[in-house]
Design a protein around this motif. Structure first.
Motif, PDB file in Angstrom:
ATOM      1  N   ILE A 387      33.874 -47.935  -4.254  1.00  0.00           N
ATOM      2  CA  ILE A 387      33.094 -47.377  -5.374  1.00  0.00           C
ATOM      3  C   ILE A 387      31.700 -46.976  -4.883  1.00  0.00           C
ATOM      4  O   ILE A 387      31.167 -45.931  -5.252  1.00  0.00           O
ATOM      5  N   MET A 388      31.115 -47.804  -4.024  1.00  0.00           N
ATOM      6  CA  MET A 388      29.738 -47.576  -3.560  1.00  0.00           C
ATOM      7  C   MET A 388      29.662 -46.623  -2.375  1.00  0.00           C
ATOM      8  O   MET A 388      28.570 -46.301  -1.910  1.00  0.00           O
ATOM      9  N   SER A 389      30.797 -46.179  -1.883  1.00  0.00           N
ATOM     10  CA  SER A 389      30.824 -45.285  -0.716  1.00  0.00           C
ATOM     11  C   SER A 389      30.585 -43.839  -1.139  1.00  0.00           C
ATOM     12  O   SER A 389      30.480 -43.531  -2.322  1.00  0.00           O
ATOM     13  N   ASP A 390      30.521 -42.962  -0.148  1.00  0.00           N
ATOM     14  CA  ASP A 390      30.356 -41.522  -0.418  1.00  0.00           C
ATOM     15  C   ASP A 390      31.697 -40.811  -0.548  1.00  0.00           C
ATOM     16  O   ASP A 390      31.740 -39.602  -0.812  1.00  0.00           O
ATOM     17  N   GLU A 391      32.771 -41.530  -0.346  1.00  0.00           N
ATOM     18  CA  GLU A 391      34.108 -40.931  -0.407  1.00  0.00           C
ATOM     19  C   GLU A 391      34.405 -40.426  -1.812  1.00  0.00           C
ATOM     20  O   GLU A 391      34.038 -41.079  -2.807  1.00  0.00           O
ATOM     21  N   LYS A 392      35.078 -39.285  -1.898  1.00  0.00           N
ATOM     22  CA  LYS A 392      35.383 -38.714  -3.207  1.00  0.00           C
ATOM     23  C   LYS A 392      36.269 -39.668  -4.001  1.00  0.00           C
ATOM     24  O   LYS A 392      37.175 -40.301  -3.452  1.00  0.00           O
ATOM     25  N   ILE A 393      36.014 -39.736  -5.307  1.00  0.00           N
ATOM     26  CA  ILE A 393      36.751 -40.647  -6.185  1.00  0.00           C
ATOM     27  C   ILE A 393      38.252 -40.362  -6.134  1.00  0.00           C
ATOM     28  O   ILE A 393      39.072 -41.290  -6.132  1.00  0.00           O
ATOM     29  N   LYS A 394      38.595 -39.098  -6.053  1.00  0.00           N
ATOM     30  CA  LYS A 394      40.016 -38.717  -6.020  1.00  0.00           C
ATOM     31  C   LYS A 394      40.712 -39.344  -4.818  1.00  0.00           C
ATOM     32  O   LYS A 394      41.835 -39.858  -4.922  1.00  0.00           O
ATOM     33  N   LYS A 395      40.039 -39.327  -3.653  1.00  0.00           N
ATOM     34  CA  LYS A 395      40.606 -39.925  -2.441  1.00  0.00           C
ATOM     35  C   LYS A 395      40.642 -41.444  -2.545  1.00  0.00           C
ATOM     36  O   LYS A 395      41.574 -42.088  -2.057  1.00  0.00           O
ATOM     37  N   VAL A 396      39.625 -42.009  -3.178  1.00  0.00           N
ATOM     38  CA  VAL A 396      39.575 -43.463  -3.365  1.00  0.00           C
ATOM     39  C   VAL A 396      40.772 -43.920  -4.189  1.00  0.00           C
ATOM     40  O   VAL A 396      41.447 -44.902  -3.852  1.00  0.00           O
ATOM     41  N   ILE A 397      41.058 -43.217  -5.269  1.00  0.00           N
ATOM     42  CA  ILE A 397      42.193 -43.563  -6.134  1.00  0.00           C
ATOM     43  C   ILE A 397      43.506 -43.406  -5.378  1.00  0.00           C
ATOM     44  O   ILE A 397      44.417 -44.251  -5.465  1.00  0.00           O
ATOM     45  N   LYS A 398      43.586 -42.345  -4.594  1.00  0.00           N
ATOM     46  CA  LYS A 398      44.827 -42.059  -3.870  1.00  0.00           C
ATOM     47  C   LYS A 398      45.155 -43.133  -2.837  1.00  0.00           C
ATOM     48  O   LYS A 398      46.306 -43.522  -2.657  1.00  0.00           O
ATOM     49  N   LYS A 399      44.107 -43.653  -2.170  1.00  0.00           N
ATOM     50  CA  LYS A 399      44.353 -44.652  -1.115  1.00  0.00           C
ATOM     51  C   LYS A 399      44.439 -46.075  -1.668  1.00  0.00           C
ATOM     52  O   LYS A 399      44.956 -46.970  -0.996  1.00  0.00           O
ATOM     53  N   SER A 400      43.936 -46.276  -2.888  1.00  0.00           N
ATOM     54  CA  SER A 400      43.908 -47.634  -3.463  1.00  0.00           C
ATOM     55  C   SER A 400      45.182 -47.882  -4.260  1.00  0.00           C
ATOM     56  O   SER A 400      45.191 -47.825  -5.497  1.00  0.00           O
ATOM     57  N   GLN A 401      46.255 -48.158  -3.549  1.00  0.00           N
ATOM     58  CA  GLN A 401      47.553 -48.356  -4.203  1.00  0.00           C
ATOM     59  C   GLN A 401      48.063 -49.788  -4.073  1.00  0.00           C
ATOM     60  O   GLN A 401      49.207 -50.079  -4.398  1.00  0.00           O
TER      61      GLN A 401
END
Length: 584
Positions: A387-401
């Motif tokens: 959440i606190m990173s610069d990574e796009k939220i879309k990618k965060v959701i995709k990898k957080s499975q």
């Protein structure tokens, strides 16, 4: 010697009356001007000269350097003042305390207050019957002011007269003719008296009376005044014993500042006294070496000049003094408290509204940044670091499975419930026991609202989280996609809140939060077109549809609650308070 036990009791009683009058007057002035004074102190800038002016004004108004220094120690303890700011305020307080000496000298020795003191008590007493709190405080001030001078008059009368008790002079002459050793001895006596009486003003009054009665010469009275400057620091150091390292540093700085002043004054002692004598003669007064009646004015002038010169010499060394104090009192790493134990709520903070509010805000922000942020993000099966990173939220959701198997109830009980209860209890105690202004009362109410919203957000997230985990890796790609949208919405809000509270220029983030909050308000209790479409086309079953409809409300509730907490703690809070304060 004709001075007996009864006379000693009368002397102690006179001193007690003087101190009581000083306390009543000081307490009344604190109630009359304390809120404004503390507000100025809590919001002061780091400019050292403004700090000196603040310390001088507060002490001049409330007529108690001890009250000012205790206030400064408490504010340092609550991190409302930096060490450098605290030192500059204490410097100003040292100058402000000289006003009391002039008050005693002019009205106690130059003007006879005995004739009007009792009528003043009666006049002030009438005010105490007023229903207006302000009038009552004015009445108490007048009574305290009159009692102070009644006590001073009794002190003058109770002090043994050397003419009738020549043994005193014979006794003192053993110690007044020792040259520089006498100076050091009476400096120690001044320090000891101030420590015992816990009031430099009372010691000053005793010193002035001893001079007027011919007990001690001018130079030994000046030495006692220097001792009073050292002794007055003991009050703050005693108060700091139970404070944190910041409070201890402030108290030590007060001691070091006054000790440095006394040391250089001892080196220049006799030349400085000649300088004071010259000033008094220029002002039309007799030499304090010739006329004992002239000593009170000379001593008050000595006290004032010493503190002013000492302040303006050492004001350029505030930072070196701060560094020296930091070496003497190193930063102490507090022992880690239990996970369900408040970190900042301290009973000592309930002494002043400003320190109580500061503690409440710090505790609430700590709870939000650590426990609430973690619980909400983990319930969405997202790590806080992402959440606190610069990574796009879309990618965060995709990898957080991965299902983090978050037990919201367990986390709430272990990390939130007890602290939440302590915050509400502390806030309620502050509102019921402290004299809060309307604005301060509203601030505490806002903090209570923010905490309630945090708990509500956990409850909303808990309902949502069960289905997030259930459908995280569902074979039905449609339901999985919808819950990923919910996760994305919550993650986006958490990230913007994180940036809103950490970035200096956060106006854009505040605007984004307002837009997301309005969107969440509009969507609450409304089924989206996408959910309707999925139901009509039988792409999800009845159970999935029910979950989606309910969780659509839950996610919007969560978003709205989190944003309102962020507004209350880090941004504009008025609208939130208006909407929620009545429902507490």
């Amino acid at each position: 010697m004709s001075y007996g036990f009864t006379d000693i009791l009368q002397l102690i009683g006179s001193l007690g009356l003087f101190l009581f009058g000083m306390k009543v007057m000081s307490d009344a002035l604190l109630k009359l001007a304390g809120n404004k004074m503390r507000s100025i102190l809590a919001t002061m800038t780091s400019n050292r000269f403004f700090g000196i002016l603040t310390g001088f004004l507060i002490t001049s108004v409330i007529q108690s350097s001890s009250a000012t220094t205790l206030m400064v120690v408490s504010f340092s303890n609550a991190s409302l003042l930096t060490l450098a700011e605290s030192i500059s305020v204490i410097m100003g307080a040292n100058i402000g305390t000289t006003i009391t000496a002039w008050l005693i000298t002019i009205l106690g020795f130059k003007v006879s207050m005995s004739a009007i003191a009792l009528p003043l008590v009666g006049f002030g007493f009438v005010f105490t019957f007023s229903k207006k709190e302000q009038s009552t405080h004015w009445g108490n001030f007048i009574i305290g002011f009159a009692l102070l001078f009644i006590g001073l008059q009794f002190l003058k009368e109770a002090m043994p007269d050397i003419k009738n008790n020549p043994e005193i002079l014979a006794f003192l002459s053993r110690y007044t003719d020792l040259g520089y050793l006498s100076i050091l001895l009476f400096l120690f006596i001044g320090t000891l008296l101030t420590v015992i009486i816990q009031s430099s003003s009372a010691t000053m009054a005793l010193t002035l009376i001893m001079c007027a009665q011919g007990w001690i010469p001018f130079e030994l009275a000046a030495a006692m005044v220097l001792g009073e400057n050292v002794g007055t620091t003991i009050t703050a150091n005693l108060a700091a014993l139970v404070g944190n390292y910041q409070a201890k540093r402030t108290a030590r700085a007060h001691l070091i500042f006054n000790l440095i002043g006394v040391l250089w004054m001892l080196v220049l002692f006799y030349p400085f006294l000649r300088f004071i004598t010259w000033i008094t003669s220029q002002l039309g007064s007799d030499s304090p070496y010739v006329n004992a009646a002239a000593i009170p004015v000379a001593i008050s002038l000595f006290h004032t000049m010493f503190n002013i010169i000492n302040t303006f010499l050492l004001v350029w060394f505030v930072n070196p003094i701060a560094r020296l104090v930091e070496k003497f009192v190193p930063a102490k790493i507090e022992m880690d408290k239990a996970i369900d134990e408040p970190k900042f709520l301290d009973k000592k903070a309930l002494q002043f509204p400003e320190t109580a509010i500061a503690s409440l805000i710090k505790e609430t922000k700590y709870l939000f940044k650590n426990a609430i942020f973690e619980i909400v993000s983990h319930t969405m099966n997202i790590h806080r670091e992402d959440i606190m990173s610069d990574e796009k939220i879309k990618k965060v959701i995709k990898k957080s499975q991965e299902d983090l198997k978050t037990n919201v109830r367990e986390l709430y009980v272990s990390k939130v419930k007890t602290i939440y209860g302590e915050i509400i209890r502390f806030a309620t105690t502050a509102q019921s026991t402290l004299s809060l202004t309307k604005e301060q009362h509203n601030q505490v109410s806002e903090i209570k609202v923010a905490n309630r919203k945090m708990v509500e957000s956990i409850k909303s997230t808990s309902e949502l989280g069960r289905n997030v985990s259930k459908y995280l890796n569902s074979d039905n790609k449609y339901i999985k996609k919808e819950y990923d949208k919910f996760r994305k919405k919550v993650a986006k809000v958490l990230r913007i809140i994180y940036l809103f509270r950490t970035e200096e220029n956060n106006a854009d983030y505040y605007q984004k939060l307002q837009e997301l909050k309005q969107e969440a308000k509009d969507n609450i209790h409304k089924s989206t077109k996408q959910i309707d479409r999925l139901i009509r086309k039988d792409l999800i079953d009845a159970e999935m549809a029910s979950s989606l409809v309910n969780d659509n409300d839950n996610v919007n509730d969560t978003v709205k609650q989190l944003i309102e907490v962020a507004e209350l703690l880090y941004g504009n809070r008025d609208s939130i308070l208006e909407n929620n304060v009545d429902s507490q």
